[in-house]
Design a protein around this motif. Sequence first.
Motif, PDB file in Angstrom:
ATOM      1  N   ARG A  64      39.556  43.572  56.328  1.00 41.80           N
ATOM      2  CA  ARG A  64      39.327  42.230  55.792  1.00 41.80           C
ATOM      3  C   ARG A  64      40.266  41.753  54.683  1.00 41.80           C
ATOM      4  O   ARG A  64      40.209  40.602  54.307  1.00 41.80           O
ATOM      5  N   LEU A  65      41.103  42.627  54.162  1.00 41.58           N
ATOM      6  CA  LEU A  65      41.967  42.227  53.048  1.00 41.58           C
ATOM      7  C   LEU A  65      43.322  41.768  53.561  1.00 41.58           C
ATOM      8  O   LEU A  65      43.958  42.460  54.348  1.00 41.58           O
ATOM      9  N   THR A  66      43.756  40.610  53.103  1.00 39.79           N
ATOM     10  CA  THR A  66      45.098  40.131  53.416  1.00 39.79           C
ATOM     11  C   THR A  66      46.062  40.872  52.499  1.00 39.79           C
ATOM     12  O   THR A  66      46.009  40.719  51.282  1.00 39.79           O
ATOM     13  N   ASP A  67      46.931  41.681  53.114  1.00 37.88           N
ATOM     14  CA  ASP A  67      47.783  42.570  52.335  1.00 37.88           C
ATOM     15  C   ASP A  67      49.146  42.723  53.012  1.00 37.88           C
ATOM     16  O   ASP A  67      49.425  43.745  53.635  1.00 37.88           O
ATOM     17  N   PRO A  68      50.022  41.711  52.884  1.00 34.72           N
ATOM     18  CA  PRO A  68      51.312  41.790  53.570  1.00 34.72           C
ATOM     19  C   PRO A  68      52.203  42.936  53.084  1.00 34.72           C
ATOM     20  O   PRO A  68      53.003  43.465  53.844  1.00 34.72           O
ATOM     21  N   GLY A  69      52.047  43.369  51.840  1.00 36.06           N
ATOM     22  CA  GLY A  69      52.860  44.464  51.312  1.00 36.06           C
ATOM     23  C   GLY A  69      52.354  45.829  51.742  1.00 36.06           C
ATOM     24  O   GLY A  69      53.077  46.812  51.677  1.00 36.06           O
ATOM     25  N   GLY A  70      51.091  45.912  52.143  1.00 32.26           N
ATOM     26  CA  GLY A  70      50.537  47.142  52.676  1.00 32.26           C
ATOM     27  C   GLY A  70      50.022  48.159  51.686  1.00 32.26           C
ATOM     28  O   GLY A  70      49.636  49.250  52.085  1.00 32.26           O
ATOM     29  N   VAL A  71      49.976  47.845  50.400  1.00 39.46           N
ATOM     30  CA  VAL A  71      49.514  48.842  49.430  1.00 39.46           C
ATOM     31  C   VAL A  71      48.356  48.360  48.559  1.00 39.46           C
ATOM     32  O   VAL A  71      47.759  49.173  47.855  1.00 39.46           O
ATOM     33  N   LEU A  72      48.024  47.101  48.627  1.00 43.42           N
ATOM     34  CA  LEU A  72      46.973  46.577  47.752  1.00 43.42           C
ATOM     35  C   LEU A  72      45.637  47.266  48.009  1.00 43.42           C
ATOM     36  O   LEU A  72      44.923  47.617  47.074  1.00 43.42           O
ATOM     37  N   ALA A  73      45.295  47.494  49.268  1.00 40.08           N
ATOM     38  CA  ALA A  73      44.023  48.148  49.591  1.00 40.08           C
ATOM     39  C   ALA A  73      43.980  49.555  48.994  1.00 40.08           C
ATOM     40  O   ALA A  73      42.971  49.963  48.409  1.00 40.08           O
ATOM     41  N   GLU A  74      45.065  50.282  49.126  1.00 39.79           N
ATOM     42  CA  GLU A  74      45.129  51.646  48.590  1.00 39.79           C
ATOM     43  C   GLU A  74      44.958  51.645  47.075  1.00 39.79           C
ATOM     44  O   GLU A  74      44.236  52.472  46.516  1.00 39.79           O
ATOM     45  N   VAL A  75      45.616  50.710  46.409  1.00 37.00           N
ATOM     46  CA  VAL A  75      45.525  50.620  44.948  1.00 37.00           C
ATOM     47  C   VAL A  75      44.115  50.213  44.539  1.00 37.00           C
ATOM     48  O   VAL A  75      43.552  50.765  43.591  1.00 37.00           O
ATOM     49  N   LEU A  76      43.522  49.281  45.266  1.00 39.09           N
ATOM     50  CA  LEU A  76      42.152  48.859  44.977  1.00 39.09           C
ATOM     51  C   LEU A  76      41.182  50.035  45.094  1.00 39.09           C
ATOM     52  O   LEU A  76      40.335  50.240  44.221  1.00 39.09           O
ATOM     53  N   VAL A  77      41.301  50.798  46.171  1.00 39.62           N
ATOM     54  CA  VAL A  77      40.420  51.950  46.368  1.00 39.62           C
ATOM     55  C   VAL A  77      40.603  52.944  45.229  1.00 39.62           C
ATOM     56  O   VAL A  77      39.625  53.474  44.688  1.00 39.62           O
ATOM     57  N   SER A 108      38.725  38.899  34.784  1.00 48.45           N
ATOM     58  CA  SER A 108      39.482  39.494  33.686  1.00 48.45           C
ATOM     59  C   SER A 108      40.986  39.391  33.962  1.00 48.45           C
ATOM     60  O   SER A 108      41.508  40.116  34.812  1.00 48.45           O
ATOM     61  N   PRO A 109      41.687  38.514  33.241  1.00 43.82           N
ATOM     62  CA  PRO A 109      43.139  38.435  33.429  1.00 43.82           C
ATOM     63  C   PRO A 109      43.830  39.777  33.207  1.00 43.82           C
ATOM     64  O   PRO A 109      44.791  40.102  33.904  1.00 43.82           O
ATOM     65  N   TYR A 110      43.330  40.576  32.272  1.00 47.56           N
ATOM     66  CA  TYR A 110      43.938  41.876  32.004  1.00 47.56           C
ATOM     67  C   TYR A 110      43.815  42.792  33.232  1.00 47.56           C
ATOM     68  O   TYR A 110      44.796  43.403  33.658  1.00 47.56           O
ATOM     69  N   LEU A 111      42.594  42.902  33.790  1.00 41.22           N
ATOM     70  CA  LEU A 111      42.386  43.768  34.958  1.00 41.22           C
ATOM     71  C   LEU A 111      43.183  43.278  36.162  1.00 41.22           C
ATOM     72  O   LEU A 111      43.738  44.077  36.918  1.00 41.22           O
ATOM     73  N   LEU A 112      43.265  41.967  36.332  1.00 42.92           N
ATOM     74  CA  LEU A 112      44.037  41.406  37.442  1.00 42.92           C
ATOM     75  C   LEU A 112      45.517  41.744  37.274  1.00 42.92           C
ATOM     76  O   LEU A 112      46.174  42.178  38.230  1.00 42.92           O
ATOM     77  N   ASN A 113      46.035  41.586  36.082  1.00 40.30           N
ATOM     78  CA  ASN A 113      47.444  41.922  35.832  1.00 40.30           C
ATOM     79  C   ASN A 113      47.708  43.411  36.047  1.00 40.30           C
ATOM     80  O   ASN A 113      48.757  43.784  36.591  1.00 40.30           O
ATOM     81  N   GLU A 114      46.778  44.270  35.626  1.00 42.26           N
ATOM     82  CA  GLU A 114      46.937  45.719  35.836  1.00 42.26           C
ATOM     83  C   GLU A 114      46.932  46.068  37.320  1.00 42.26           C
ATOM     84  O   GLU A 114      47.715  46.900  37.770  1.00 42.26           O
ATOM     85  N   LEU A 115      46.054  45.414  38.074  1.00 41.21           N
ATOM     86  CA  LEU A 115      45.999  45.656  39.514  1.00 41.21           C
ATOM     87  C   LEU A 115      47.308  45.243  40.176  1.00 41.21           C
ATOM     88  O   LEU A 115      47.862  45.977  40.998  1.00 41.21           O
ATOM     89  N   VAL A 116      47.830  44.077  39.804  1.00 37.86           N
ATOM     90  CA  VAL A 116      49.092  43.587  40.361  1.00 37.86           C
ATOM     91  C   VAL A 116      50.232  44.523  39.973  1.00 37.86           C
ATOM     92  O   VAL A 116      51.071  44.875  40.811  1.00 37.86           O
ATOM     93  N   ARG A 117      50.249  44.956  38.737  1.00 41.85           N
ATOM     94  CA  ARG A 117      51.307  45.861  38.278  1.00 41.85           C
ATOM     95  C   ARG A 117      51.271  47.186  39.047  1.00 41.85           C
ATOM     96  O   ARG A 117      52.299  47.685  39.490  1.00 41.85           O
ATOM     97  N   ASP A 118      50.072  47.748  39.222  1.00 45.39           N
ATOM     98  CA  ASP A 118      49.953  48.998  39.981  1.00 45.39           C
ATOM     99  C   ASP A 118      50.349  48.798  41.441  1.00 45.39           C
ATOM    100  O   ASP A 118      50.954  49.697  42.048  1.00 45.39           O
ATOM    101  N   ALA A 119      50.015  47.657  42.014  1.00 43.51           N
ATOM    102  CA  ALA A 119      50.412  47.365  43.398  1.00 43.51           C
ATOM    103  C   ALA A 119      51.935  47.258  43.491  1.00 43.51           C
ATOM    104  O   ALA A 119      52.543  47.752  44.447  1.00 43.51           O
TER     105      ALA A 119
END
Length: 161
Positions: A64-77, A108-119
Amino acid sequence: MTHKPKKPRSEADAELEREIRKERKFSLGEAIGRLAGPGCMKGASPVARTQQAAAEIQHHLRDRLTDPGGVLAEVLVRHIQSSDLLLQNLDEDPLAVLAQYVRRVLNSPYLLNELVRDADVEWGRMHDERPIFEREGLPPRSDDPYTVESVRIALLELSKD
């Protein structure tokens, strides 16, 4: 706790068991099972609850996750697996924990930025390239697979399910 006396086995049963074991390969799991004794895992899974929950979340994200880069799901998990939210709610439905985590990140802008950075870091590692980070005050690069806005949109879409 009451102990049941062992029933004496017939020689034929013992011989059959030896024959079966002779044909099987020995494994670590079997050794642990033998040491623990019969019925020690009765009704329990040998997989830890956190791993079970992570697998269910990962399966859901894959679908269900739109993830063109292919790593967002892995980072989220990975983020959810190490979060206090999952550890404190192991008896809850893992998808409910995912929904709570997504709401937490979106609020949380901080958590969102951290998630994007890790992705971005994971994407760079996966493609053997330098990660593309957004810079504050500048528009995102067109070749950046994970921007704050693109991840926000993906999480909003995911939260609609």
